[in-house]
Motif scaffolding. Structure first.
Motif, short mmCIF file in Angstrom:
data_model
loop_
_atom_site.label_atom_id
_atom_site.label_comp_id
_atom_site.label_asym_id
_atom_site.label_seq_id
_atom_site.Cartn_x
_atom_site.Cartn_y
_atom_site.Cartn_z
N ARG A 25 -10.98 24.05 34.25
CA ARG A 25 -9.62 23.71 33.81
C ARG A 25 -8.65 24.11 34.90
NH1 ARG A 25 -6.62 26.41 28.65
NH2 ARG A 25 -4.63 25.32 28.79
N GLY A 46 -5.18 23.61 34.82
CA GLY A 46 -3.89 24.08 34.33
C GLY A 46 -2.78 23.21 34.88
N ASP A 47 -1.58 23.44 34.40
CA ASP A 47 -0.43 22.62 34.77
C ASP A 47 0.28 23.19 35.99
OD1 ASP A 47 -0.89 20.94 32.58
OD2 ASP A 47 0.29 22.25 31.26
N GLY A 48 0.83 22.30 36.79
CA GLY A 48 1.64 22.72 37.93
C GLY A 48 0.79 23.46 38.94
#
Length: 391
Positions: free
Chosen positions: A45, A47-49
């Motif tokens: 994973r 993740g964002d940004g």
């Protein structure tokens, strides 16, 4: 210069996340880079940004699950996909070592390393099978134990986050010569005494600020801290508590604060962007790590290294790696775990003694400067190079 394939197979820990495990991942990747090594990350994973300078590839298995058993088997399929990706990555980008953060369902690094003939170092931060079976749900326990055994036997080296974690690994069958204790660390370019304090409207300028950072979980001792702060505040009207973090105990804390009449004396900052954390720690006159008594305290608290690097006087429980790091040091006062009265008394004493606080601050800064992430990364590389030379 080495090429390093960094593997993190736990979907519950995004590379770009807010919690300590995600920070640990990011910092080790950056530390390898600062030393001149090239890193590519294979993650369950992303993740964002996040930092676009970090080369992170998310690899997912096509299998998903809904009930517990299906989710566990999906996680094993995820690890299979990551092992396959490591092997294909090697064809296009031949790397010199694999560094995997151990997760419950993955021996991807060991499997790929065996196929490719490169060394694999596995970082172990917790006894995951033991934790999962004791505190959560574990359906495929035999498979989890088999994966753990494969990791312990197949890793060229195991980087244990604490001596207690190292003892667990050797007790579980790992060869002692392959276990290396490498605790957590801090980015000393970001966390240092020169960071100016962040001023917030709800903390009076003349306040004596007691601080805590981290997850609000039962084993982090926030209940002990709140009770001790209530006693301290009753004697010291300037006392103010700053809590940076969130978690399962947040509701209990909010209720305690209201019930104790401390609403104007407690600031709940919630989850704070890691880049903003140094300024908030700088606002603390005393920083705390009030862990309760525990039979197996194997943690290596990130907060502790960040407090020290910022030059904050520390009040911490006399337990586990914290004791080993700070016993006899003027940077901290170690207290009996869970002792509300001792913590309240220590707060009173430090509030009344600015000269002692100044001495503790100087010693803390000296100690914190010794624990930069690049030192951890350099040690990992040294271990890997030794394994390559011996092959």
């Amino acid at each position: 210069m080495m090429r390093i394939a960094y593997v993190t197979a736990d979907r519950g820990i995004p590379v770009f996340g807010e919690k300590g495990a995600s920070i640990h991942i990011q910092e080790m990747i950056r530390a390898f880079g600062k030393l001149g090594h090239e890193v590519r990350v294979i993650a369950a994973r992303r993740g964002d940004g996040g930092d676009t300078a970090l080369n992170v590839e998310e690899v997912r298995a096509s299998i998903t699950g809904t009930d517990r058993a299906e989710k566990e088997r999906a996680a094993m399929a995820q690890a299979d996909a990551m092992a396959a990706r490591l092997i294909s990555l090697y064809r296009e980008w031949p790397f010199d070592m694999i560094y995997e953060r151990y997760s419950l369902w993955s021996a991807a690094g060991c499997r790929a390393a065996r196929s490719l003939g490169v060394p694999v170092i596995t970082e172990v931060n917790a006894p995951l099978v033991k934790e999962q079976s004791a505190f959560r749900s574990l359906v495929c326990e035999d498979e989890a134990r088999a994966i753990e055994a494969k990791v312990l036997a197949g890793s060229d080296a195991l980087a244990a986050v604490s001596r207690q974690m190292g003892d667990y690994l050797t007790g579980a069958g790992a060869a002692p010569a392959r276990v290396h204790v490498i605790g957590n660390a801090v980015d000393t370019a970001q966390f240092h005494p020169g960071v100016p304090p962040m001023q917030t409207a709800d903390i009076p300028e003349n306040a004596f600020v007691v601080g805590f950072t981290g997850s609000l979980k039962m084993w982090h001792g926030v209940d002990t801290l709140l009770q001790a702060f209530r006693a301290f505040r009753a004697e010291e009207p300037r006392a103010h508590l700053l809590i940076c973090g969130d978690g399962p105990k947040r509701g209990w804390i909010d209720g305690f604060v209201v019930g104790a009449g401390l609403a104007d004396a407690v600031t709940m900052a919630g989850w704070v962007d890691h880049g903003a954390l140094p300024g908030l720690i700088a606002r603390m006159d005393v920083a705390t790590a009030p862990y309760p008594a525990a039979e197996d305290h194997y943690f290596s608290p990130l907060k502790l290294y960040e407090y020290l690097a910022m030059g904050r006087p520390v009040l911490a429980s006399d337990i586990g790696q914290t004791s080993e790091l700070l016993s006899g040091s003027a940077a901290a006062q170690l207290l009996s775990p869970g002792d509300v009265g001792a913590l309240a008394a220590a707060l009173r004493d430090l509030c009344a003694d600015p000269a002692r606080r100044a001495a503790m601050s100087a010693e803390a800064a000296n100690e914190g400067a010794c624990h930069d992430w690049t030192r951890n990364a350099a040690r990992v590389v040294e271990i890997a190079q030794g394994k390559r030379a011996a092959a």
